[in-house]
Design a protein around this motif. Structure first.
Motif, PDB file in Angstrom:
ATOM      1  N   MET A  94       0.855  -0.843   0.108  1.00 27.17           N
ATOM      2  CA  MET A  94      -0.178   0.128   0.606  1.00 27.17           C
ATOM      3  C   MET A  94       1.059   1.300   0.019  1.00 27.17           C
ATOM      4  SD  MET A  94      -3.207   1.042  -0.367  1.00 27.17           S
ATOM      5  CE  MET A  94      -4.668   2.387   0.629  1.00 27.17           C
ATOM      6  N   ARG A  95       2.304   1.434   0.653  1.00 26.66           N
ATOM      7  CA  ARG A  95       2.994   2.008   0.616  1.00 26.66           C
ATOM      8  C   ARG A  95       3.342   2.499  -0.247  1.00 26.66           C
ATOM      9  NH1 ARG A  95       6.478   2.603   5.926  1.00 26.66           N
ATOM     10  NH2 ARG A  95       5.036   2.622   6.822  1.00 26.66           N
ATOM     11  N   HIS A  96       3.750   1.658  -1.449  1.00 27.62           N
ATOM     12  CA  HIS A  96       4.442   1.695  -2.400  1.00 27.62           C
ATOM     13  C   HIS A  96       3.328   1.954  -3.649  1.00 27.62           C
ATOM     14  CE1 HIS A  96       8.729   0.238  -1.398  1.00 27.62           C
ATOM     15  NE2 HIS A  96       7.608  -1.160  -1.203  1.00 27.62           N
ATOM     16  N   SER A  97       2.168   1.852  -3.841  1.00 28.19           N
ATOM     17  CA  SER A  97       1.060   2.672  -4.129  1.00 28.19           C
ATOM     18  C   SER A  97       1.244   3.586  -4.155  1.00 28.19           C
ATOM     19  CB  SER A  97      -0.355   1.406  -4.269  1.00 28.19           C
ATOM     20  OG  SER A  97      -0.679   1.658  -2.745  1.00 28.19           O
ATOM     21  N   ILE A  98       1.823   4.456  -2.693  1.00 33.29           N
ATOM     22  CA  ILE A  98       0.875   5.840  -2.117  1.00 33.29           C
ATOM     23  C   ILE A  98       2.195   6.456  -2.846  1.00 33.29           C
ATOM     24  CG2 ILE A  98       1.102   7.757  -1.041  1.00 33.29           C
ATOM     25  CD1 ILE A  98      -0.671   5.519   1.099  1.00 33.29           C
ATOM     26  N   LYS A  99       3.288   5.969  -3.091  1.00 33.87           N
ATOM     27  CA  LYS A  99       4.508   6.654  -3.855  1.00 33.87           C
ATOM     28  C   LYS A  99       4.027   6.742  -5.015  1.00 33.87           C
ATOM     29  CE  LYS A  99       7.668   5.948   0.062  1.00 33.87           C
ATOM     30  NZ  LYS A  99       8.287   5.027   0.496  1.00 33.87           N
ATOM     31  N   LEU A 100       4.023   5.348  -5.693  1.00 33.03           N
ATOM     32  CA  LEU A 100       3.526   5.283  -7.045  1.00 33.03           C
ATOM     33  C   LEU A 100       2.786   6.401  -7.937  1.00 33.03           C
ATOM     34  CD1 LEU A 100       4.588   4.480  -9.820  1.00 33.03           C
ATOM     35  CD2 LEU A 100       2.554   1.884  -9.958  1.00 33.03           C
ATOM     36  N   TYR A 101       1.190   6.581  -7.388  1.00 30.34           N
ATOM     37  CA  TYR A 101       1.008   7.394  -6.946  1.00 30.34           C
ATOM     38  C   TYR A 101       0.829   8.600  -6.794  1.00 30.34           C
ATOM     39  CZ  TYR A 101      -3.689  10.098  -6.358  1.00 30.34           C
ATOM     40  OH  TYR A 101      -4.176  11.307  -5.528  1.00 30.34           O
ATOM     41  N   ILE A 102       1.847   9.039  -6.257  1.00 26.58           N
ATOM     42  CA  ILE A 102       2.237  10.547  -6.010  1.00 26.58           C
ATOM     43  C   ILE A 102       3.115  11.420  -6.653  1.00 26.58           C
ATOM     44  CG2 ILE A 102       3.339  12.027  -4.305  1.00 26.58           C
ATOM     45  CD1 ILE A 102       2.556  10.496  -1.773  1.00 26.58           C
ATOM     46  N   LEU A 103       4.002   9.913  -7.291  1.00 23.29           N
ATOM     47  CA  LEU A 103       5.219  10.300  -8.503  1.00 23.29           C
ATOM     48  C   LEU A 103       4.681  10.666 -10.416  1.00 23.29           C
ATOM     49  CD1 LEU A 103       7.703  10.409  -9.296  1.00 23.29           C
ATOM     50  CD2 LEU A 103       7.905   8.140  -9.518  1.00 23.29           C
ATOM     51  N   THR A 104       3.704   9.725 -10.338  1.00 28.00           N
ATOM     52  CA  THR A 104       2.774   9.498 -11.360  1.00 28.00           C
ATOM     53  C   THR A 104       2.159  10.697 -11.484  1.00 28.00           C
ATOM     54  OG1 THR A 104       2.769   7.130 -11.340  1.00 28.00           O
ATOM     55  CG2 THR A 104       0.996   8.254 -13.205  1.00 28.00           C
ATOM     56  N   ALA A 105       1.668  11.375 -10.235  1.00 28.64           N
ATOM     57  CA  ALA A 105       0.666  12.635 -10.140  1.00 28.64           C
ATOM     58  C   ALA A 105       1.598  13.818 -10.348  1.00 28.64           C
ATOM     59  CB  ALA A 105       0.002  12.709  -8.911  1.00 28.64           C
ATOM     60  N   VAL A 106       2.575  14.069  -9.880  1.00 25.08           N
ATOM     61  CA  VAL A 106       3.573  15.125  -9.796  1.00 25.08           C
ATOM     62  C   VAL A 106       3.762  15.429 -11.055  1.00 25.08           C
ATOM     63  CG1 VAL A 106       6.229  15.755  -9.349  1.00 25.08           C
ATOM     64  CG2 VAL A 106       4.036  14.959  -7.309  1.00 25.08           C
ATOM     65  N   ILE A 107       4.950  14.067 -12.018  1.00 16.91           N
ATOM     66  CA  ILE A 107       4.607  13.873 -13.186  1.00 16.91           C
ATOM     67  C   ILE A 107       4.101  14.381 -13.776  1.00 16.91           C
ATOM     68  CG2 ILE A 107       5.605  12.811 -15.149  1.00 16.91           C
ATOM     69  CD1 ILE A 107       7.106  10.980 -13.049  1.00 16.91           C
ATOM     70  N   CYS A 108       2.856  14.832 -13.853  1.00 16.01           N
ATOM     71  CA  CYS A 108       1.470  14.711 -14.872  1.00 16.01           C
ATOM     72  C   CYS A 108       1.610  16.118 -14.800  1.00 16.01           C
ATOM     73  CB  CYS A 108       0.579  13.807 -14.016  1.00 16.01           C
ATOM     74  SG  CYS A 108       0.298  11.718 -14.852  1.00 16.01           S
ATOM     75  N   ILE A 109       1.360  16.561 -13.212  1.00 13.08           N
ATOM     76  CA  ILE A 109       1.623  18.171 -13.053  1.00 13.08           C
ATOM     77  C   ILE A 109       2.246  19.012 -13.303  1.00 13.08           C
ATOM     78  CG2 ILE A 109       1.170  19.657 -11.049  1.00 13.08           C
ATOM     79  CD1 ILE A 109      -0.258  17.435  -9.873  1.00 13.08           C
ATOM     80  N   VAL A 110       3.828  18.476 -13.383  1.00 12.67           N
ATOM     81  CA  VAL A 110       5.019  18.940 -13.800  1.00 12.67           C
ATOM     82  C   VAL A 110       4.969  19.590 -15.177  1.00 12.67           C
ATOM     83  CG1 VAL A 110       7.456  19.386 -14.524  1.00 12.67           C
ATOM     84  CG2 VAL A 110       6.409  18.611 -12.030  1.00 12.67           C
ATOM     85  N   ALA A 111       4.179  18.442 -15.793  1.00  9.15           N
ATOM     86  CA  ALA A 111       4.061  18.037 -17.551  1.00  9.15           C
ATOM     87  C   ALA A 111       2.856  19.039 -18.230  1.00  9.15           C
ATOM     88  CB  ALA A 111       3.721  17.282 -17.482  1.00  9.15           C
ATOM     89  N   LEU A 112       1.630  19.236 -16.539  1.00  7.23           N
ATOM     90  CA  LEU A 112       0.625  19.901 -17.588  1.00  7.23           C
ATOM     91  C   LEU A 112       1.267  21.513 -17.536  1.00  7.23           C
ATOM     92  CD1 LEU A 112      -1.907  20.534 -18.347  1.00  7.23           C
ATOM     93  CD2 LEU A 112      -2.077  20.810 -15.628  1.00  7.23           C
ATOM     94  N   ALA A 113       2.202  21.507 -16.493  1.00  4.31           N
ATOM     95  CA  ALA A 113       2.765  23.269 -15.733  1.00  4.31           C
ATOM     96  C   ALA A 113       3.499  23.633 -16.624  1.00  4.31           C
ATOM     97  CB  ALA A 113       3.100  23.073 -14.914  1.00  4.31           C
ATOM     98  N   ILE A 114       4.538  22.527 -17.325  1.00  8.32           N
ATOM     99  CA  ILE A 114       5.579  22.322 -18.948  1.00  8.32           C
ATOM    100  C   ILE A 114       4.497  23.709 -20.172  1.00  8.32           C
ATOM    101  CG2 ILE A 114       7.563  21.617 -20.169  1.00  8.32           C
ATOM    102  CD1 ILE A 114       7.916  20.290 -17.851  1.00  8.32           C
ATOM    103  N   VAL A 115       4.135  22.496 -20.423  1.00 11.55           N
ATOM    104  CA  VAL A 115       2.366  22.469 -21.236  1.00 11.55           C
ATOM    105  C   VAL A 115       2.632  23.586 -21.744  1.00 11.55           C
ATOM    106  CG1 VAL A 115       0.304  21.820 -22.983  1.00 11.55           C
ATOM    107  CG2 VAL A 115       1.913  20.494 -21.396  1.00 11.55           C
ATOM    108  N   GLN A 116       1.362  24.580 -19.972  1.00 10.02           N
ATOM    109  CA  GLN A 116       0.760  25.950 -19.920  1.00 10.02           C
ATOM    110  C   GLN A 116       1.863  26.543 -20.395  1.00 10.02           C
ATOM    111  OE1 GLN A 116      -2.348  26.340 -19.762  1.00 10.02           O
ATOM    112  NE2 GLN A 116      -3.067  25.209 -18.319  1.00 10.02           N
ATOM    113  N   PHE A 117       3.348  26.641 -19.600  1.00 12.78           N
ATOM    114  CA  PHE A 117       4.182  27.670 -19.878  1.00 12.78           C
ATOM    115  C   PHE A 117       4.618  27.717 -20.869  1.00 12.78           C
ATOM    116  CE2 PHE A 117       9.118  28.575 -20.345  1.00 12.78           C
ATOM    117  CZ  PHE A 117       8.948  29.842 -19.951  1.00 12.78           C
ATOM    118  N   PHE A 118       4.857  26.644 -22.305  1.00 16.62           N
ATOM    119  CA  PHE A 118       4.757  27.376 -23.569  1.00 16.62           C
ATOM    120  C   PHE A 118       3.682  27.703 -24.626  1.00 16.62           C
ATOM    121  CE2 PHE A 118       8.111  23.941 -22.542  1.00 16.62           C
ATOM    122  CZ  PHE A 118       9.961  24.820 -22.956  1.00 16.62           C
ATOM    123  N   LEU A 119       2.651  27.392 -23.775  1.00 16.03           N
ATOM    124  CA  LEU A 119       1.706  27.688 -24.846  1.00 16.03           C
ATOM    125  C   LEU A 119       1.178  28.887 -24.520  1.00 16.03           C
ATOM    126  CD1 LEU A 119      -1.073  27.298 -25.542  1.00 16.03           C
ATOM    127  CD2 LEU A 119      -2.605  27.469 -23.721  1.00 16.03           C
TER     128      LEU A 119
END
Length: 476
Positions: free
Chosen positions: A1-26
């Motif tokens: 369960m702990r590993h799944s939360i870490k994976l979820y946080i990592l995936t979400a952070v990567i997606c948020i950073v990717a979204l922020a980069i897309v927004q920045f370039f837009l």
């Protein structure tokens, strides 16, 4: 369960950073597009006024006589080099351009010219300007124009600082002039056999051009930022709830494990005692039968108590009160009398500081009794002292009563205090004897307090005991 939360946080952070980069370039690309298309509303008026200021002149008032004085004497010399030695011609042409730049920079008056234009046209904006030469050609007798400077080429003998993207930078404070900031672009030439052709532009831009462009982008920037903040907020809320649900799930698992153990202990004792009673030898021994029946009785009472606690898990979700007006002094005295009798062998010293006058309250006596007993149970359970001291005081505060329960137990840290009223939460301190429980006692206390519309707070420090303060509206 702990590993799944870490994976979820990592995936979400990567997606948020990717979204922020897309927004920045837009936003960045939108800014570049709007900046390239930016059109200063006063630019047309400035361009017309500039053209009038240099009518029959070049670059700035007095520019043509200055250029003529430099270029005209060089016609014959340059014509000869052009016809006999092209390499020397290129060198001489660059030296001529250098001299032209130096003289123009030394004698330019574009700043005063712009101030006069602003005054005459009533333009109040603070402006940046620049004056650049794009191309310079010389015409000899019986020949076409010969180019000696072109902004698209680099010349090794001309200072690099003067060779800007838009051409030779003569004067001004607009360091990066662009096509859309050109107020006027002119080409001046002559049909005479010996003459020169000059292409140049005057640029003007407001000081706050960047701010104006960003204002045009406000309907792009604000939704982008708000969307990103919404995503981050939703992620935070989701993660918080997920962790909370996991915490609750863990506590429920602990509860199930504890309640299973709690039920098995008295059931096993009852089964063993009952089996011994059925032994013929035991039946002949009244003393043994009495002892075994007492074991069955105690364990049955314990089972009854456990069942009540489990039932309370569901019942306390919606407490139904049957309130009566009661004197808090008498109610607590009765509760302490029964509790002291049941805990006679636990070396507990009770001190009750009652109110000097009747303390009438509306309460459900059953739930209030259970509430106080749960607090007292915790005061006894989480206490390592040989003599456990519990002080109960009733303090009158205007239209309210303060019921203060203070103990000399092990106390609680700030983290524990934040969670003690949560369902299934159990404090796990270091005690000389391990404690048992279901994590429901103080949860039930809080449910009772909320059902009555009262308030409860806790004051505690590790090693310094705990104090529960209940605020109750008084009827007198």
């Amino acid at each position: 369960m702990r590993h799944s939360i870490k994976l979820y946080i990592l995936t979400a952070v990567i997606c948020i950073v990717a979204l922020a980069i897309v927004q920045f370039f837009l936003i960045y690309n939108t800014y570049q597009l709007l900046d390239s298309r930016f059109n200063y509303v006063e630019k047309g008026r400035i361009g017309e006024a500039y053209n009038l200021a240099i009518a029959n002149d070049k670059l700035f008032p007095g520019g043509q006589p200055l250029l003529d004085s430099i270029i005209v004497p060089q016609y014959a010399y340059l014509e000869n080099l052009y016809q006999t030695n092209p390499e020397d011609f290129d060198t001489a042409a660059q030296h001529l351009v250098n001299r032209i730049i130096g003289e123009l920079v030394r004698h330019e008056n574009a700043d005063s010219m712009l101030k006069a234009i602003k005054t005459n046209d009533g333009i109040q904006d603070s402006l940046l300007f620049a004056l650049c030469i794009h191309r310079l050609d010389i015409k000899f007798k019986d020949s076409q124009y010969v180019n000696i400077y072109n902004r698209f080429k680099k010349y090794p003998l001309i200072p690099a600082a003067r060779q800007q993207e838009m051409g030779l930078y003569i004067c001004g404070n607009l360091r990066q002039p662009g096509e859309n900031s050109a107020a006027s672009s002119l080409v001046a030439n002559s049909p005479l056999p010996y003459s020169y052709s000059l292409s140049f532009s005057f640029y003007a831009d407001p000081y706050n051009r960047r701010t104006l462009v960003l204002q045009q982008m406000r309907y792009t920037i604000l939704p982008g930022i708000l969307t990103l903040l919404a995503v981050v907020t939703l992620f935070g809320i989701t993660l918080h709830k997920w962790i909370r649900q996991k915490h609750l799930s863990d506590m429920k698992s602990d509860f199930i494990n504890n309640i299973t153990h709690e039920f098995n202990t008295p059931i096993t004792a009852i089964i063993v005692a009952n089996k011994n009673i059925q032994n013929e030898k035991t039946l002949d021994n009244k003393q043994s039968v009495t002892a075994l029946s007492m074991i069955i009785h105690r364990q049955a009472e314990r089972l009854k108590l456990l069942v009540e606690k489990v039932i309370n898990v569901a019942a306390t979700e919606k407490l139904e009160l049957k309130t009566v007006t009661y004197d808090l002094n008498e109610l607590i005295s009765e509760i302490l009398a029964v509790y002291s009798l049941n805990a006679a062998n636990k070396n507990i010293v009770f001190t009750f500081n009652s109110s000097s006058s009747p303390a009438m309250i509306n309460t459900d006596t059953f739930h209030f009794t259970t509430l106080l007993q749960n607090i007292l149970d915790n005061a006894v359970k989480y206490n390592d002292h040989a003599q456990k001291e519990i002080t109960i005081s009733i303090v009158r505060q205007k239209e309210e009563l303060e019921l203060v329960i203070r103990d000399n137990g092990i106390g609680m840290d700030a983290h524990t205090q934040r969670h003690i009223f949560e369902k299934f939460y159990r404090h796990q301190p270091r005690l000389s004897k391990p404690t048992k429980g279901l994590g429901l006692g103080l949860y039930y206390v809080k449910q009772c307090i909320d059902a009555h519309g009262w308030q409860i707070s806790v004051e505690s420090e590790p090693g310094a005991g705990s104090t529960f303060i209940i605020i109750i509206p008084s009827k007198i």
